[in-house]
Design an enzyme around this catalytic site. Structure first.
Site, PDB file in Angstrom:
ATOM      1  N   GLY A 106       0.769  -1.239   0.000  1.00 57.75           N
ATOM      2  CA  GLY A 106       0.000   0.000   0.000  1.00 57.75           C
ATOM      3  C   GLY A 106       0.796   1.282   0.000  1.00 57.75           C
ATOM      4  CD  GLU A 114       0.513  -9.150   1.445  1.00 60.96           C
ATOM      5  OE1 GLU A 114      -0.415  -8.358   1.155  1.00 60.96           O
ATOM      6  OE2 GLU A 114       0.341 -10.185   2.097  1.00 60.96           O
ATOM      7  N   PRO A 115       4.462  -5.143  -1.343  1.00 60.89           N
ATOM      8  CG  PRO A 115       6.680  -4.591  -1.842  1.00 60.89           C
ATOM      9  CD  PRO A 115       5.839  -5.494  -0.974  1.00 60.89           C
ATOM     10  N   GLY A 116       3.306  -3.505  -4.310  1.00 67.79           N
ATOM     11  CA  GLY A 116       2.995  -3.714  -5.721  1.00 67.79           C
ATOM     12  C   GLY A 116       3.267  -2.455  -6.501  1.00 67.79           C
ATOM     13  NE  ARG A 153      -3.833   3.973 -10.729  1.00 69.49           N
ATOM     14  CZ  ARG A 153      -3.543   5.220 -10.401  1.00 69.49           C
ATOM     15  NH1 ARG A 153      -3.031   6.052 -11.290  1.00 69.49           N
ATOM     16  NH2 ARG A 153      -3.767   5.658  -9.167  1.00 69.49           N
ATOM     17  CE1 TYR A 207      -9.737   2.151  -7.886  1.00 69.57           C
ATOM     18  CE2 TYR A 207      -7.932   2.020  -9.457  1.00 69.57           C
ATOM     19  CZ  TYR A 207      -8.805   1.407  -8.585  1.00 69.57           C
ATOM     20  OH  TYR A 207      -8.753   0.050  -8.406  1.00 69.57           O
ATOM     21  CB  CYS A 212     -18.249   4.567 -27.903  1.00 66.23           C
ATOM     22  SG  CYS A 212     -19.763   5.426 -28.324  1.00 66.23           S
ATOM     23  CD  GLU A 213     -18.885   3.777 -22.056  1.00 69.39           C
ATOM     24  OE1 GLU A 213     -19.499   4.591 -21.344  1.00 69.39           O
ATOM     25  OE2 GLU A 213     -19.347   2.685 -22.408  1.00 69.39           O
ATOM     26  CE1 TYR A 236      -3.259  -3.079  -8.812  1.00 71.69           C
ATOM     27  CE2 TYR A 236      -1.915  -1.211  -8.136  1.00 71.69           C
ATOM     28  CZ  TYR A 236      -2.432  -2.461  -7.892  1.00 71.69           C
ATOM     29  OH  TYR A 236      -2.121  -3.107  -6.723  1.00 71.69           O
TER      30      TYR A 236
END
Length: 416
Positions: free
Chosen positions: A238, A271-273, A310, A314, A340-341, A368
């Site tokens: 995190g 647990e770094p990502g 992202r 987010y 198309c959004e 991500y």
């Protein structure tokens, strides 16, 4: 970050981004190998002298080349599916360094991980304890377990990536945890080895980590008094990164605050990502056209929300880098894609003078990015390239249009 401008041109390490886009096409994901190595070592160095295991969160970026690089550096892996376990093993990762997280592990996934000999399961519910015990019994094995505790700590991050509050689906409420540990210890095909927590992603302050770990240590001491002795404490991941103006602590600053809280006899699992791969990556797109509706100027790229979710998901603010440095000054524009959004945007209100045919890169795209991409609007997914110095290696071929319907079939004429 390994990108910079040289002679007004964007470079990743010693490679020209424009030359890479010409060679491999766009949309294009680029990763710096040196940036990943440096990010991993930033965690490993402060942990020297402590029993530890750095488990990279595979969901951040699961390309086999990325996993293989981290395995060579000594990383373990935090997985959340059987597919991620298969990827880790295909990339040369050691299953004995794997922790398996997630709230919905299937029986098949549990059996797969047990047969592989993973380090432990991060168990997230009492129901999962019963299921895992039954699967292990069928195989005649004992499953190592660490219970994920929800410490009810506000990580002060986006609500979609906050995981440590009591209203979140993750973990077992810390008040209920002692009973869960006692149950786990009583089941014959489980072996309790640790306690785990992960309170959220993209954290930019140390205090939430400190608060959560203090609660875990209190629990560990209570369990020890009950005769349940743990061998590791998993403090999750995190730690945030700087996309634009965020100022998160460095790994060394973060670990300086949390390591003194943890008894020396416990192995520290992390647990770094995002912190290992985000700022190693760029997503490069080419401008198809610009549009001014009299109210707003749009720069329309050949890459959009299907390649990078992202911003849409987010409301993430990510750095925009014109490949020609001078184009970073210009009319205020929204950077959008062809999907198309209305939600298909990559950045809003950025100065950008890029026009048709020019290249634009999105920074911080190593985490991500590709892993959350899709074929929405029947758009083939991007190519991925690893850069080392002045060399570049294609680590995922661009999908073809035919890939879009691989596995599909037409209805037989008689059924129509």
């Amino acid at each position: 970050m390994m990108h910079r401008y040289q002679n007004q041109q964007l470079m990743l390490e010693d490679c020209s981004v424009a030359a890479l886009a010409e060679r491999f096409g766009t949309p294009l994901y680029l990763y710096s190998q040196v940036a990943i190595e440096q990010a991993f070592n930033a965690f490993a160095e402060p942990l020297k002298g402590r029993k530890h295991l750095i488990c990279y969160a595979v969901k951040a970026n699961s390309n086999l080349a990325v996993l293989n690089l981290l395995a060579r550096l000594g990383a373990g892996f935090d997985i959340v599916s059987g597919g991620e376990l298969a990827r880790v093993m295909a990339a040369g990762g050691d299953p004995a360094k794997v922790v398996f997280s997630g709230v919905g592990k299937t029986r098949a996934e549990m059996a797969q991980a047990l047969k592989a000999g993973i380090h432990c399961f991060n168990v997230e519910s009492v129901a999962e304890l019963d299921r895992l015990n039954a699967v292990a019994a069928e195989l005649g094995l004992v499953a190592p377990v660490s219970i994920r505790v929800n410490p009810d700590v506000d990580a002060k991050t986006h609500p979609y990536i906050a995981t440590g509050l009591k209203e979140n689906k993750f973990g077992i409420d810390i008040r209920m945890a002692p009973d869960a540990f006692r149950k786990a210890a009583s089941l014959p095909h489980l072996k309790v080895v640790g306690v785990d927590c992960h309170i959220g992603s993209q954290l930019t302050q140390t205090q939430p980590f400190v608060d959560a770990i203090k609660r875990l240590i209190e629990l560990e001491q209570q369990l020890q008094a009950d005769g349940i002795v743990l061998s590791h404490l998993d403090i999750g991941g995190g730690l945030g990164v700087s996309y634009t103006d965020e100022q998160p602590p460095t790994p060394a600053q973060y670990l300086a605050q949390v390591l003194p809280l943890i008894p020396a006899n416990l192995t520290v699992v992390l647990e770094p990502g995002r912190a290992l791969v985000a700022n190693a990556g760029l997503l490069v797109g080419r401008v198809e056209m610009t549009k001014d509706n009299g109210f707003k100027r749009f720069v329309i790229l050949d890459t959009g929300m299907n390649d990078l979710m992202r911003p849409t998901l987010y409301q993430a603010v990510m750095p925009v880098l014109a490949v020609k440095e001078a184009q970073n000054q210009g009319p205020v524009s929204d950077l959008v894609g062809p999907v198309c959004e209305t939600g298909d945007w990559l950045a809003k209100d950025v100065p950008l003078a890029a026009e048709e045919g020019d290249l634009v890169a999105i920074g911080g795209a190593g985490a991500y990015g590709f892993t959350m991409s899709s074929q929405y609007n029947s758009r083939p997914r991007a190519a991925e390239v690893m850069v080392r110095g002045d060399e570049a290696l294609l680590i995922r071929q661009r999908e073809t249009v035919e890939n879009l319907w691989a596995g599909e079939q037409l209805l037989p004429e008689a059924s129509c």
